[in-house]
Design a protein around this motif. Sequence first.
Motif, PDB file in Angstrom:
ATOM      1  N   ARG A  83       0.829  -1.193   0.000  1.00 55.13           N
ATOM      2  CA  ARG A  83       0.000   0.000   0.000  1.00 55.13           C
ATOM      3  C   ARG A  83       0.869   1.251   0.000  1.00 55.13           C
ATOM      4  O   ARG A  83       2.085   1.180   0.208  1.00 55.13           O
TER       5      ARG A  83
ATOM      6  N   GLU B 230      -1.593  10.890  -0.211  1.00 53.44           N
ATOM      7  CA  GLU B 230      -2.130   9.838  -1.064  1.00 53.44           C
ATOM      8  C   GLU B 230      -3.536   9.495  -0.622  1.00 53.44           C
ATOM      9  O   GLU B 230      -4.362   9.045  -1.395  1.00 53.44           O
ATOM     10  N   ARG B 231      -3.806   9.739   0.659  1.00 51.11           N
ATOM     11  CA  ARG B 231      -5.114   9.454   1.231  1.00 51.11           C
ATOM     12  C   ARG B 231      -5.507  10.673   2.042  1.00 51.11           C
ATOM     13  O   ARG B 231      -4.771  11.117   2.888  1.00 51.11           O
TER      14      ARG B 231
ATOM     15  N   GLY C  85      -7.225   3.627   0.936  1.00 52.75           N
ATOM     16  CA  GLY C  85      -6.832   2.817  -0.201  1.00 52.75           C
ATOM     17  C   GLY C  85      -6.033   1.604   0.204  1.00 52.75           C
ATOM     18  O   GLY C  85      -5.566   1.497   1.339  1.00 52.75           O
TER      19      GLY C  85
ATOM     20  N   LEU D 228      -8.777   2.450  -4.459  1.00 53.86           N
ATOM     21  CA  LEU D 228      -8.920   3.741  -3.796  1.00 53.86           C
ATOM     22  C   LEU D 228     -10.387   4.063  -3.573  1.00 53.86           C
ATOM     23  O   LEU D 228     -11.213   3.879  -4.465  1.00 53.86           O
TER      24      LEU D 228
ATOM     25  N   ASP E  85     -12.991   7.232  -2.116  1.00 56.40           N
ATOM     26  CA  ASP E  85     -13.113   8.648  -1.779  1.00 56.40           C
ATOM     27  C   ASP E  85     -14.447   8.836  -1.074  1.00 56.40           C
ATOM     28  O   ASP E  85     -15.504   8.824  -1.703  1.00 56.40           O
TER      29      ASP E  85
END
Length: 249
Positions: free
Chosen positions: A68, A146-147, A153, A158, A160
């Motif tokens: 990850r 990234e998050r 994710g 991923l 949202d």
Amino acid sequence: MPTIAEGLVMGNLIEKPSPLRRGGWDVLIVVNDPGETDLLTTTLELAGYHVAGVAGSGAEGIARMQRRRFDLVVWDATLPDLKHLARGRRPALVDVPPLLFLITCDYLHTLLPELGRRRDDYVTKPVRTTEVLARAEVLLRGRRPERDAEGSGYGDLLLDDATRQARRGPRPLGLTPAEYRLLRHLLANAECVVSKEQISRQVWGEFRASEAIEKLVSRLRQKVDRGDGEPVLIHTSRGFGYWLGSPRD
């Protein structure tokens, strides 16, 4: 006698988080000292970071990075199987995040030649929490998480939460609300088995028959694990439930 984490809070060593750190940065801590891990975890999370993984060895840390994305990795550079990282031999990753090394003064000379080639930095041991936060802020300045605080994710999967959209790589999954809630729960418990009873509570808020859960999992699998060379992410643990993660040997 208070723990290190309790002492950290009682001692008021953490000032309020700066706006930069409110983005929910994902951090991996690779340290084999439980007390030091506890101190770093508490420090970072009180400052608004998200400690998304902890590893006690270099091999485990690299494996987590390969599974990850992380925004920042805190490495204990004195671990025997992490010394090659301090000499510039990085793991085989597409995008290695900034590394914040923890190092003793007598080992610092081996690390200094490599600093400056990337956006890496270091703090000397024993760790000072204010210095860790200051160096982390500098390393992450100008980057985007990234998050974010409302998303998550695993590998190329991923989610949202702001838009309730899910993607596997470039491919939108087009999930129903129930499918999204199920995937969100599996992702929040990645690598852990989730029972049908837990799924019932999280997805519907009430008990549902096994058949309903099995059909929902089947529909989600058809969208997430469509094939096309993608590794399977949703697995069955017979008699126990389901789990999301990399295939186990």
